[in-house]
Write an enzyme that holds these catalytic residues in place. Structure first.
Site, PDB file in Angstrom:
ATOM      1  N   ASP A  92     -52.646 107.414 -46.761  1.00  0.00           N
ATOM      2  CA  ASP A  92     -53.188 107.033 -45.467  1.00  0.00           C
ATOM      3  C   ASP A  92     -52.643 108.000 -44.419  1.00  0.00           C
ATOM      4  O   ASP A  92     -51.616 108.653 -44.631  1.00  0.00           O
ATOM      5  CB  ASP A  92     -52.753 105.593 -45.162  1.00  0.00           C
ATOM      6  CG  ASP A  92     -53.176 105.139 -43.786  1.00  0.00           C
ATOM      7  OD1 ASP A  92     -54.343 105.354 -43.418  1.00  0.00           O
ATOM      8  OD2 ASP A  92     -52.325 104.569 -43.064  1.00  0.00           O
ATOM      9  N   ASP A  94     -52.724 107.405 -40.362  1.00  0.00           N
ATOM     10  CA  ASP A  94     -52.084 106.821 -39.190  1.00  0.00           C
ATOM     11  C   ASP A  94     -50.915 105.918 -39.593  1.00  0.00           C
ATOM     12  O   ASP A  94     -51.049 105.059 -40.478  1.00  0.00           O
ATOM     13  CB  ASP A  94     -53.096 106.009 -38.391  1.00  0.00           C
ATOM     14  CG  ASP A  94     -54.183 106.882 -37.784  1.00  0.00           C
ATOM     15  OD1 ASP A  94     -54.332 106.870 -36.559  1.00  0.00           O
ATOM     16  OD2 ASP A  94     -54.879 107.588 -38.543  1.00  0.00           O
ATOM     17  N   GLU A 101     -50.891 105.688 -34.312  1.00  0.00           N
ATOM     18  CA  GLU A 101     -52.260 105.240 -34.530  1.00  0.00           C
ATOM     19  C   GLU A 101     -53.115 106.027 -33.540  1.00  0.00           C
ATOM     20  O   GLU A 101     -53.047 105.807 -32.330  1.00  0.00           O
ATOM     21  CB  GLU A 101     -52.389 103.732 -34.285  1.00  0.00           C
ATOM     22  CG  GLU A 101     -51.662 102.866 -35.292  1.00  0.00           C
ATOM     23  CD  GLU A 101     -52.337 102.847 -36.660  1.00  0.00           C
ATOM     24  OE1 GLU A 101     -53.566 103.106 -36.729  1.00  0.00           O
ATOM     25  OE2 GLU A 101     -51.637 102.585 -37.659  1.00  0.00           O
ATOM     26  N   ARG A 137     -63.354  98.911 -31.029  1.00  0.00           N
ATOM     27  CA  ARG A 137     -62.442  99.826 -30.331  1.00  0.00           C
ATOM     28  C   ARG A 137     -63.142 101.104 -29.900  1.00  0.00           C
ATOM     29  O   ARG A 137     -62.918 101.606 -28.795  1.00  0.00           O
ATOM     30  CB  ARG A 137     -61.245 100.136 -31.223  1.00  0.00           C
ATOM     31  CG  ARG A 137     -60.267  98.985 -31.358  1.00  0.00           C
ATOM     32  CD  ARG A 137     -59.173  99.288 -32.370  1.00  0.00           C
ATOM     33  NE  ARG A 137     -59.696  99.279 -33.736  1.00  0.00           N
ATOM     34  CZ  ARG A 137     -59.059  99.764 -34.790  1.00  0.00           C
ATOM     35  NH1 ARG A 137     -57.860 100.319 -34.634  1.00  0.00           N
ATOM     36  NH2 ARG A 137     -59.592  99.694 -35.989  1.00  0.00           N
ATOM     37  N   SER A 181     -58.370 108.091 -44.369  1.00  0.00           N
ATOM     38  CA  SER A 181     -58.031 107.477 -43.095  1.00  0.00           C
ATOM     39  C   SER A 181     -59.168 106.616 -42.592  1.00  0.00           C
ATOM     40  O   SER A 181     -60.340 107.008 -42.647  1.00  0.00           O
ATOM     41  CB  SER A 181     -57.722 108.563 -42.054  1.00  0.00           C
ATOM     42  OG  SER A 181     -57.476 107.980 -40.787  1.00  0.00           O
ATOM     43  N   GLY A 182     -58.793 105.445 -42.081  1.00  0.00           N
ATOM     44  CA  GLY A 182     -59.738 104.626 -41.345  1.00  0.00           C
ATOM     45  C   GLY A 182     -59.883 105.128 -39.924  1.00  0.00           C
ATOM     46  O   GLY A 182     -60.626 104.567 -39.128  1.00  0.00           O
ATOM     47  N   LYS A 226     -61.643 103.555 -49.174  1.00  0.00           N
ATOM     48  CA  LYS A 226     -60.398 104.235 -49.556  1.00  0.00           C
ATOM     49  C   LYS A 226     -60.180 104.139 -51.065  1.00  0.00           C
ATOM     50  O   LYS A 226     -59.823 105.126 -51.715  1.00  0.00           O
ATOM     51  CB  LYS A 226     -59.210 103.633 -48.802  1.00  0.00           C
ATOM     52  CG  LYS A 226     -59.147 104.023 -47.333  1.00  0.00           C
ATOM     53  CD  LYS A 226     -57.881 103.457 -46.686  1.00  0.00           C
ATOM     54  CE  LYS A 226     -57.720 103.968 -45.264  1.00  0.00           C
ATOM     55  NZ  LYS A 226     -56.439 103.582 -44.673  1.00  0.00           N
ATOM     56  N   ASP A 249     -49.701 101.903 -45.010  1.00  0.00           N
ATOM     57  CA  ASP A 249     -48.878 101.003 -44.200  1.00  0.00           C
ATOM     58  C   ASP A 249     -49.558  99.713 -43.810  1.00  0.00           C
ATOM     59  O   ASP A 249     -48.891  98.767 -43.372  1.00  0.00           O
ATOM     60  CB  ASP A 249     -48.437 101.719 -42.912  1.00  0.00           C
ATOM     61  CG  ASP A 249     -49.593 101.853 -41.928  1.00  0.00           C
ATOM     62  OD1 ASP A 249     -49.557 101.207 -40.860  1.00  0.00           O
ATOM     63  OD2 ASP A 249     -50.552 102.579 -42.230  1.00  0.00           O
TER      64      ASP A 249
END
Length: 302
Positions: A92, A94, A101, A137, A181-182, A226, A249
């Site tokens: 991952d 962030d 983030e 977001r 990564s998201g 992912k 994380d």
């Protein structure tokens, strides 16, 4: 809580990591705990004296993890005896490869950091649907100038200790390294290039007239995506599950961490710690080289 994909009875390795603090007294204490599970547990070897060592025992990895958890300042990874060296790293970005983030930091340039960060935290805890939380977001950032992304990358984004050493050492040893990564390709691609990843998968922000449109491109890179990226890379490389190391994380890393032969939670949310094989709390990412039996003298140094 699982350990190494359900590692059951058989020979296992417990790697103790306490950089600069690992001494005979601490090793003897851990051996004493392990011998409650296996009276024949032994000290196997120093990886780097004073920093990391391997103990060998027979028994259930899950039981060993429960027995050894909570030692102050020590990270302990329990895994099957072989294979130690992993041929695919999936990480991952962030709060793992980088310490931030990105969407929270980017929101600061729009004066919305606190609002966005609250949504991010809930998503990482697994309290919100990730795709929905991501779209919410990004909509809040509509109208933000594209140049703010470059500023954010330059001013706010910093690599986690040991990230480059881990990736470059694994690449030098023939492993493939995938950054998933998201977050967004606008950050993931330059981070991947800097650190040394040879593959990257992340979300695509949509721009209109040099500003964020408030939309994110499909398909969304979420927990399922992912895991799919890991499975795809593993298949392309002709690897087995046990050849894969994954680290993250947050809750949206659960599926890929469970899919890996060795899944690590890095300073992680409880939702991920519950399913990971081990938790890395006290050391940088380069400690995962000790987990793979690599001595410090063989680590990449810029």
């Amino acid at each position: 809580m699982r350990v190494n994909g359900g590692l059951g009875e058989g020979m296992a390795i417990a790697t103790l990591i306490a950089a600069g603090q690992l001494d005979d007294r601490l090793i003897d204490r851990v051996l004493g705990l392990l011998r409650e599970l296996d009276p024949a547990a032994i000290f196997l070897r120093w990886i780097d004296e004073g920093d990391a060592a391997d103990l060998r025992f027979a028994g259930k990895g899950r039981d060993a993890r429960w027995t050894l958890e909570g030692l102050e300042g020590v990270d302990i990874v329990v895994q099957a005896d072989e294979p130690r060296w992993k041929r695919l790293l999936v990480a991952d970005m962030d709060s793992t490869i980088i310490g931030q983030e990105c969407i929270d930091e980017l929101a600061d340039y729009a004066g919305l950091k606190d609002k966005v960060a609250r949504i991010t935290e809930r998503a990482m805890q697994g309290e919100l649907d990730f795709p929905g939380a991501l779209r919410e977001r990004v909509r809040l950032l509509a109208g933000l100038d594209e140049r703010a992304l470059k500023r954010c990358l330059d001013e706010r984004v910093h690599l986690t200790s040991g990230a480059e050493t881990l990736v470059q050492t694994m690449r030098a040893g023939g492993a493939s390294c995938l950054l998933v990564s998201g977050g967004f390709l606008s950050f993931a691609e330059p981070v991947a290039k800097t650190v040394g990843f040879d593959r990257v998968r992340a979300n695509r922000l949509v721009f209109a007239g040099g500003k964020l449109s408030g939309e994110v491109g499909d398909p969304i890179v979420d927990a399922v995506a992912k895991r799919e990226a890991l499975v795809e890379a593993r298949a392309q490389l002709g690897l087995r599950k046990e050849d894969v190391l994954a680290i993250g994380d947050g809750a949206n890393d659960k599926l890929m961490v469970e899919e890996a032969g060795l899944g690590i939670a890095f300073r992680a949310k409880p939702a991920l710690v519950e399913v990971a094989d081990a938790e890395l709390r006290h050391h940088g990412l380069d400690a995962l080289l000790w987990v793979q039996g690599v001595r410090r003298r063989d680590w990449f140094r810029r």
